[in-house]
Write an enzyme that holds these catalytic residues in place. Structure first.
Site, PDB file in Angstrom:
ATOM      1  CE  LYS A 252      -4.155  -1.835   0.278  1.00  0.00           C
ATOM      2  NZ  LYS A 252      -5.032  -2.723   0.964  1.00  0.00           N
TER       3      LYS A 252
ATOM      4  CE  LYS B 295      -6.461  -8.494  -2.839  1.00  0.00           C
ATOM      5  NZ  LYS B 295      -7.647  -8.478  -2.045  1.00  0.00           N
TER       6      LYS B 295
ATOM      7  CE  LYS C 233     -13.405  -4.437  -0.859  1.00  0.00           C
ATOM      8  NZ  LYS C 233     -14.197  -4.665   0.351  1.00  0.00           N
TER       9      LYS C 233
END
Ligand code: ATP
Ligand code: MG
Length: 333
Positions: free
Chosen positions: A113, A197, A200
């Protein structure tokens, strides 16, 4: 004998997608009869990406309706919204005192992130695994049904639970285990963009709420290659991902048909994609219709949230009282 306790949650940052469903929610549903289940909507976790108040509220309602539409039964399980249980935030503050910068910085999800959004490396992101640990151990959960991507965060929760027990020399928290059916591996549902993967924030998700036309469009655009030229060759990742998805939503005979076509080099990816799209639609359409119905019933959503908050708070308060007493907090008045 009391049933083993299970906790799991999802962030309300968008619609539930096939990864959430097959990685986590479908397992929740299968567990409701044999376990004491707490399923929550992680609205505090979602603040790391700074949603607007309007988006936050809409996201919470959406995920609540989606949980219900998928088949989580509020009579059997406790469905609640994380911020309705302030005890979690209190435990998070306590656990933070024994969570170390080095170990938090080393987690893959934090590094990912931070790399993707270097302008928003906030403390909430760093201590994300601590809040997740609080969510789990506040109900003394033994099992956590999550996807493969959460393996390391769950490992951190195990570490923090054990550390607290040792520090206060008391087996207060069970060490939570990842849960999979039949002892299988944790699930990773791939995206349609060739690698990684479905997620969202990856922008590659097929949502349960997606309408059929949009599902067809997304699947037909999935990344592939020019096709196999030698029999029985290994599949490159983007193609393997299509097969993985097909295996998840379809039946073994359908998968075997396309495996054979791949192995003898007669496969047409267009056919495979068409089949995959229709199988996904067959799976998601009834759920989508239920989501639409449930979203109309605000009173029902409110009742479910209230019932869940009451049950989850009772459990959280009991644990927090024990935690405070072990730490040594004592009222002087
Ligand atoms: P974000 O991209 O914002 O992190 P997400 O799509 O990863 O969102 P989360 O709310 O982080 O969703 O995860 C909720 C649950 O869904 C977790 O248990 C997680 O392991 C599971 N999950 C998410 N994506 C997948 C996937 N592709 N395969 C299997 N499980 C998944
Ligand atoms: Mg995630």
């Amino acid at each position: 004998m009391s049933k083993p306790i299970v906790v799991s949650g999802i962030r309300p940052t968008g619609y539930l997608h096939l990864g959430n469903y097959f990685g986590a929610v479908r397992n929740f549903i299968r567990m409701q009869d044999d376990y004491t289940c707490y399923f929550f909507i992680a609205d505090i976790h979602s603040l790391t990406t700074h949603p607007t108040p309007t988006n936050l509220q809409a996201g919470v309602k959406q995920v609540l309706a989606e949980y219900l539409a998928c088949g989580i039964d509020p009579e059997k399980s406790t469905i609640f919204i994380q911020s309705d249980v302030p005890e979690v935030s209190e435990l998070y503050a306590f656990l933070n005192m024994n969570a170390y910068l080095g170990e938090l910085e080393r987690t893959t999800s934090f590094k990912d992130k931070a790399r993707k959004n270097p302008e928003n490396v906030n403390a909430g992101l760093l201590t994300y695994p601590v809040l997740m640990a609080a969510d789990i151990i506040i109900h003394k959960a033994k099992f956590v049904p999550v996807g493969k991507d959460q393996e390391q965060n769950l490992e951190m929760a195990r570490k923090f639970a054990g550390r607290f027990n040792r520090m206060y020399n008391h087996e207060l928290f069970p060490i939570p285990q990842p849960f999979t059916f039949d002892g299988g591996d944790m699930i990773k549902v791939p995206g349609l963009d060739g690698s990684g993967k479905m997620g969202k924030s990856e922008g590659n998700a097929i949502n349960l709420y997606e309408d059929p036309a949009s599902i067809r469009k997304k699947v037909m655009r999935a990344v592939t290659d020019a096709g196999p030229t030698t029999p029985n060759s290994e599949k490159p990742e983007p193609v393997q991902n299509l097969f993985t998805l097909l295996k998840i939503v379809s039946t073994p005979d359908v998968v075997a048909h396309y495996e054979e076509a791949y192995n003898n080099c007669s496969i047409r990816y267009g056919d495979l994609k068409k089949q995959l799209a229709e199988e996904i639609i067959a799976y998601t359409e009834p759920i989508r219709n239920r989501i639409i119905e449930i979203l109309k019933d605000e009173a029902y959503l409110a009742k479910v949230a209230q019932m869940g908050a009451e049950k989850a708070r009772a459990s959280a308060q009991a644990t927090l009282n024990e935690v405070k007493s072990l730490i040594g907090f004592k009222r002087l008045f």
